[in-house]
Design an enzyme around this catalytic site. Structure first.
Site, short mmCIF file in Angstrom:
data_model
loop_
_atom_site.label_atom_id
_atom_site.label_comp_id
_atom_site.label_asym_id
_atom_site.label_seq_id
_atom_site.Cartn_x
_atom_site.Cartn_y
_atom_site.Cartn_z
N ASP A 65 -12.07 -10.61 -17.95
CA ASP A 65 -12.10 -10.88 -19.38
C ASP A 65 -13.29 -10.20 -20.06
O ASP A 65 -13.19 -9.74 -21.18
CB ASP A 65 -12.13 -12.39 -19.62
CG ASP A 65 -12.00 -12.73 -21.09
OD1 ASP A 65 -11.02 -12.28 -21.72
OD2 ASP A 65 -12.90 -13.40 -21.62
N ASP A 68 -12.51 -6.22 -20.21
CA ASP A 68 -11.46 -5.63 -21.04
C ASP A 68 -11.99 -5.10 -22.37
O ASP A 68 -11.64 -4.00 -22.79
CB ASP A 68 -10.28 -6.60 -21.25
CG ASP A 68 -10.64 -7.90 -21.95
OD1 ASP A 68 -11.80 -8.08 -22.36
OD2 ASP A 68 -9.75 -8.76 -22.06
N ASP A 86 -5.84 -10.20 -26.07
CA ASP A 86 -7.00 -10.82 -25.43
C ASP A 86 -7.18 -12.27 -25.90
O ASP A 86 -7.33 -13.18 -25.08
CB ASP A 86 -8.26 -10.00 -25.73
CG ASP A 86 -9.50 -10.56 -25.07
OD1 ASP A 86 -9.44 -10.90 -23.88
OD2 ASP A 86 -10.53 -10.69 -25.76
N ASP A 90 -6.51 -15.51 -23.55
CA ASP A 90 -7.69 -16.36 -23.29
C ASP A 90 -7.33 -17.83 -23.44
O ASP A 90 -7.79 -18.67 -22.66
CB ASP A 90 -8.83 -16.03 -24.26
CG ASP A 90 -9.60 -14.78 -23.88
OD1 ASP A 90 -9.35 -14.22 -22.79
OD2 ASP A 90 -10.48 -14.37 -24.67
#
EC number: 2.7.8.39
Length: 192
Positions: A65, A68, A86, A90
């Site tokens: 995470d 990215d 994203d 998440d």
């Protein structure tokens, strides 16, 4: 808190992200890898009830995470699709990370409350920013802190489950305080 440390972490993340981008790994692929690791985390915890396996997987998912966004910036491909992907994934990852705590013996209704609070916190930030109010860095618990809390709970639960339960309760209380902080930040910033 963690938001301030992100600038320092870029010194470590940038070379890794650069190497990954040279291997042809895109930011969106890294985001999906983070989700796959979160799914593995949930399944492993559910099947084996082993916090150590979960801890390893959540660390790698969190690293994916963090990478990215760096890959997107390095390759110049940061865009609205990647941002949407994203942010959306998440929330799924957060739900998986927290929900798995039920399998380790944490009370399911409290886990459900924590999942709800953990989803409200980024919602309030997104809503604030859609209204032109800066909410990043506002409140005690942001995503970075939530991930650290989960990691600490997993680590300590391997040795002292009762202590990890107290940390879990503190996590819930701080999350509730953050919801209140962000709610008042937004409501007090709006015209009356």
């Amino acid at each position: 808190m963690i938001t301030r440390l992100r600038k320092e972490s870029k010194k470590i993340l940038r070379p890794i992200a650069s190497a990954l981008s040279k291997l042809g790994i895109s930011a969106n692929l890294m985001t999906i890898i983070g989700l796959v690791l979160a799914l593995l985390y949930f399944i492993i915890i559910m099947l084996f009830r082993n916090p150590l396996y979960g801890l390893v997987l959540i660390i790698f998912s969190s690293l994916a995470d963090a990478l990215d966004g760096e890959i997107a910036r390095i390759t110049g491909k940061a865009g609205v699709l990647g941002s949407f992907l994203d942010s959306s994934l998440d929330r799924i990852e957060d739900t998986l990370f927290l929900s798995a705590l039920c399998f380790l013996g944490f009370q399911s209704y409290l886990v459900a409350i924590l999942v709800g609070l953990s989803l409200i916190i980024p919602y309030l930030r997104a809503k604030a920013e859609s209204l032109g109010i800066k909410a990043e860095g506002k409140g005690i618990i942001e995503r970075g802190e939530r991930l650290i809390f989960i990691m600490i709970i997993l680590l300590i639960s391997m040795f002292y489950f009762q202590i990890s339960t107290y940390i879990f309760y503190i996590f819930i209380i701080l999350s509730a305080i953050t919801v209140i902080q962000r709610f008042f930040l937004v409501s007090s910033s709006l015209p009356k």
